[in-house]
Each structure stands twice: as structure tokens, then as C-alpha cells.
Design a protein around this motif. Sequence first.
Motif, PDB file in Angstrom:
ATOM      1  N   ALA A 165      -3.533 -12.386  -3.101  1.00  0.00           N
ATOM      2  CA  ALA A 165      -4.675 -11.821  -2.376  1.00  0.00           C
ATOM      3  C   ALA A 165      -5.975 -12.084  -3.122  1.00  0.00           C
ATOM      4  CB  ALA A 165      -4.494 -10.315  -2.182  1.00  0.00           C
ATOM      5  N   GLY A 166      -6.993 -12.441  -2.364  1.00  0.00           N
ATOM      6  CA  GLY A 166      -8.305 -12.625  -2.951  1.00  0.00           C
ATOM      7  C   GLY A 166      -9.187 -11.407  -2.760  1.00  0.00           C
ATOM      8  N   ALA A 167      -8.756 -10.506  -1.904  1.00  0.00           N
ATOM      9  CA  ALA A 167      -9.571  -9.330  -1.588  1.00  0.00           C
ATOM     10  C   ALA A 167      -8.651  -8.135  -1.365  1.00  0.00           C
ATOM     11  CB  ALA A 167     -10.410  -9.608  -0.348  1.00  0.00           C
ATOM     12  N   ASP A 168      -9.144  -7.155  -0.664  1.00  0.00           N
ATOM     13  CA  ASP A 168      -8.387  -5.935  -0.408  1.00  0.00           C
ATOM     14  C   ASP A 168      -7.181  -6.195   0.483  1.00  0.00           C
ATOM     15  OD1 ASP A 168     -10.467  -4.857  -1.802  1.00  0.00           O
ATOM     16  OD2 ASP A 168     -11.294  -3.723  -0.131  1.00  0.00           O
ATOM     17  N   VAL A 169      -6.130  -5.391   0.274  1.00  0.00           N
ATOM     18  CA  VAL A 169      -4.904  -5.471   1.058  1.00  0.00           C
ATOM     19  C   VAL A 169      -4.577  -4.051   1.521  1.00  0.00           C
ATOM     20  CG1 VAL A 169      -2.426  -5.958   0.968  1.00  0.00           C
ATOM     21  CG2 VAL A 169      -4.024  -7.418  -0.279  1.00  0.00           C
ATOM     22  N   VAL A 170      -4.289  -3.881   2.796  1.00  0.00           N
ATOM     23  CA  VAL A 170      -3.896  -2.579   3.334  1.00  0.00           C
ATOM     24  C   VAL A 170      -2.475  -2.710   3.856  1.00  0.00           C
ATOM     25  CG1 VAL A 170      -4.387  -0.785   5.033  1.00  0.00           C
ATOM     26  CG2 VAL A 170      -6.273  -2.023   3.956  1.00  0.00           C
ATOM     27  N   ARG A 171      -1.566  -1.876   3.327  1.00  0.00           N
ATOM     28  CA  ARG A 171      -0.153  -1.943   3.705  1.00  0.00           C
ATOM     29  C   ARG A 171       0.470  -0.553   3.706  1.00  0.00           C
ATOM     30  NH1 ARG A 171       2.515  -6.355   3.499  1.00  0.00           N
ATOM     31  NH2 ARG A 171       4.452  -5.245   3.294  1.00  0.00           N
ATOM     32  N   PRO A 172       1.455  -0.360   4.558  1.00  0.00           N
ATOM     33  CA  PRO A 172       2.238   0.867   4.448  1.00  0.00           C
ATOM     34  C   PRO A 172       3.246   0.713   3.309  1.00  0.00           C
ATOM     35  CG  PRO A 172       2.969  -0.429   6.330  1.00  0.00           C
ATOM     36  CD  PRO A 172       1.801  -1.148   5.734  1.00  0.00           C
ATOM     37  N   VAL A 173       3.430   1.773   2.542  1.00  0.00           N
ATOM     38  CA  VAL A 173       4.358   1.771   1.416  1.00  0.00           C
ATOM     39  C   VAL A 173       5.255   2.997   1.542  1.00  0.00           C
ATOM     40  CG1 VAL A 173       4.546   1.920  -1.103  1.00  0.00           C
ATOM     41  CG2 VAL A 173       2.690   0.611  -0.081  1.00  0.00           C
ATOM     42  N   GLY A 174       6.551   2.806   1.319  1.00  0.00           N
ATOM     43  CA  GLY A 174       7.482   3.930   1.354  1.00  0.00           C
ATOM     44  C   GLY A 174       7.153   4.938   0.271  1.00  0.00           C
ATOM     45  N   ARG A 175       7.322   6.215   0.588  1.00  0.00           N
ATOM     46  CA  ARG A 175       7.001   7.260  -0.390  1.00  0.00           C
ATOM     47  C   ARG A 175       7.781   7.084  -1.691  1.00  0.00           C
ATOM     48  NH1 ARG A 175       3.550  10.760   1.058  1.00  0.00           N
ATOM     49  NH2 ARG A 175       3.168  11.213   3.227  1.00  0.00           N
ATOM     50  N   THR A 176       9.026   6.652  -1.596  1.00  0.00           N
ATOM     51  CA  THR A 176       9.838   6.489  -2.799  1.00  0.00           C
ATOM     52  C   THR A 176       9.365   5.320  -3.658  1.00  0.00           C
ATOM     53  OG1 THR A 176      11.449   5.136  -1.612  1.00  0.00           O
ATOM     54  CG2 THR A 176      11.885   7.507  -1.722  1.00  0.00           C
ATOM     55  N   ALA A 177       8.639   4.381  -3.074  1.00  0.00           N
ATOM     56  CA  ALA A 177       8.156   3.202  -3.807  1.00  0.00           C
ATOM     57  C   ALA A 177       6.697   3.341  -4.222  1.00  0.00           C
ATOM     58  CB  ALA A 177       8.321   1.956  -2.947  1.00  0.00           C
ATOM     59  N   LEU A 178       6.069   4.453  -3.880  1.00  0.00           N
ATOM     60  CA  LEU A 178       4.627   4.608  -4.093  1.00  0.00           C
ATOM     61  C   LEU A 178       4.238   4.543  -5.569  1.00  0.00           C
ATOM     62  CD1 LEU A 178       1.976   4.954  -2.632  1.00  0.00           C
ATOM     63  CD2 LEU A 178       2.329   7.415  -2.665  1.00  0.00           C
ATOM     64  N   GLU A 179       4.960   5.222  -6.440  1.00  0.00           N
ATOM     65  CA  GLU A 179       4.616   5.213  -7.867  1.00  0.00           C
ATOM     66  C   GLU A 179       4.753   3.802  -8.441  1.00  0.00           C
ATOM     67  OE1 GLU A 179       6.053   7.174 -12.084  1.00  0.00           O
ATOM     68  OE2 GLU A 179       6.586   8.184 -10.228  1.00  0.00           O
ATOM     69  N   GLN A 180       5.830   3.120  -8.075  1.00  0.00           N
ATOM     70  CA  GLN A 180       6.029   1.755  -8.554  1.00  0.00           C
ATOM     71  C   GLN A 180       4.956   0.827  -7.987  1.00  0.00           C
ATOM     72  OE1 GLN A 180       9.968   0.283  -7.846  1.00  0.00           O
ATOM     73  NE2 GLN A 180       9.686  -1.494  -9.132  1.00  0.00           N
ATOM     74  N   ALA A 181       4.549   1.044  -6.745  1.00  0.00           N
ATOM     75  CA  ALA A 181       3.491   0.239  -6.126  1.00  0.00           C
ATOM     76  C   ALA A 181       2.167   0.442  -6.855  1.00  0.00           C
ATOM     77  CB  ALA A 181       3.350   0.597  -4.653  1.00  0.00           C
ATOM     78  N   ARG A 182       1.878   1.668  -7.254  1.00  0.00           N
ATOM     79  CA  ARG A 182       0.652   1.955  -8.015  1.00  0.00           C
ATOM     80  C   ARG A 182       0.665   1.236  -9.362  1.00  0.00           C
ATOM     81  NH1 ARG A 182      -2.646   5.818  -6.269  1.00  0.00           N
ATOM     82  NH2 ARG A 182      -1.932   7.292  -4.727  1.00  0.00           N
ATOM     83  N   ASP A 183       1.807   1.279 -10.061  1.00  0.00           N
ATOM     84  CA  ASP A 183       1.931   0.604 -11.360  1.00  0.00           C
ATOM     85  C   ASP A 183       1.761  -0.904 -11.209  1.00  0.00           C
ATOM     86  OD1 ASP A 183       2.381   3.065 -12.529  1.00  0.00           O
ATOM     87  OD2 ASP A 183       4.558   2.804 -12.659  1.00  0.00           O
ATOM     88  N   LEU A 184       2.382  -1.461 -10.182  1.00  0.00           N
ATOM     89  CA  LEU A 184       2.272  -2.891  -9.914  1.00  0.00           C
ATOM     90  C   LEU A 184       0.819  -3.270  -9.630  1.00  0.00           C
ATOM     91  CD1 LEU A 184       3.505  -5.703  -9.271  1.00  0.00           C
ATOM     92  CD2 LEU A 184       3.777  -4.879  -6.920  1.00  0.00           C
ATOM     93  N   ALA A 185       0.175  -2.478  -8.779  1.00  0.00           N
ATOM     94  CA  ALA A 185      -1.222  -2.742  -8.424  1.00  0.00           C
ATOM     95  C   ALA A 185      -2.109  -2.730  -9.663  1.00  0.00           C
ATOM     96  CB  ALA A 185      -1.708  -1.712  -7.403  1.00  0.00           C
ATOM     97  N   ALA A 186      -1.934  -1.733 -10.504  1.00  0.00           N
ATOM     98  CA  ALA A 186      -2.744  -1.639 -11.721  1.00  0.00           C
ATOM     99  C   ALA A 186      -2.523  -2.857 -12.608  1.00  0.00           C
ATOM    100  CB  ALA A 186      -2.414  -0.357 -12.482  1.00  0.00           C
ATOM    101  N   GLY A 187      -1.289  -3.297 -12.717  1.00  0.00           N
ATOM    102  CA  GLY A 187      -0.976  -4.461 -13.530  1.00  0.00           C
ATOM    103  C   GLY A 187      -1.586  -5.746 -13.006  1.00  0.00           C
ATOM    104  N   LEU A 188      -1.812  -5.810 -11.702  1.00  0.00           N
ATOM    105  CA  LEU A 188      -2.395  -7.002 -11.082  1.00  0.00           C
ATOM    106  C   LEU A 188      -3.904  -6.857 -10.846  1.00  0.00           C
ATOM    107  CD1 LEU A 188       0.420  -7.870  -8.517  1.00  0.00           C
ATOM    108  CD2 LEU A 188      -0.140  -9.082 -10.631  1.00  0.00           C
TER     109      LEU A 188
END
Length: 92
Positions: free
Chosen positions: A35-58
Motif C-alpha cells: 500500500a502506498g496510502a491508507d487502507v480500510v479493511r474489516p478485521v476479526g476481533r480475535t486478530a485485532l491485536e495482531q493486526a495492530r502490531d503488524l501495522a505498527a511494524g510496517l
Amino acid sequence: MIEVEPGLNLRFPRRSAEFLEGVEIGILAATLASAGADVVRPVGRTALEQARDLAAGLGFAAIEQADLGDRVLVCFTKRRRRQHLRLVSCPD
């Protein structure tokens, strides 16, 4: 069910919740990495913490936008680097 992109969903019958979460995070990783810009996606509640960590890392901030029941609509915003200011003297 995992949304790959709007209108394209994947289903994995008889697969564990951990498998589905892994696929969801894998798709999110590929999406954010390209992605070159913002991304809007639905994320499962159980994957939300991992998604936040991944996002921060990227280099993205994850901002929850809407509650979708067992999923959350998240906006992943590319963090901008702060400009480094430096003092420059002018010759007289």
C-alpha cells in the motif's frame, strides 16, 4: 469468511479459528506492504491485536472506525515521518 477485497470473500470450511486468523493476517500483511496510502479493511476481533502490531511494524497506525459485530472496520494510516528542521545560518 475472510474479505480479500470488497466483493471477494474466502471461506475455508472445517478450518480452525487459528487458521482463519493466520490467513487474515497474511492477507493484511500483503496489503499493507504494497500500500502506498491508507487502507480500510474489516478485521476479526480475535486478530485485532495482531493486526495492530503488524501495522505498527510496517509504519501504519490502526484506527478503529466502526463496530461490525464479530469484526471491526479499521483504517490503517501510513505514518508520515516528521521533518527534521535544522538551523542554517545566512552569510552576511
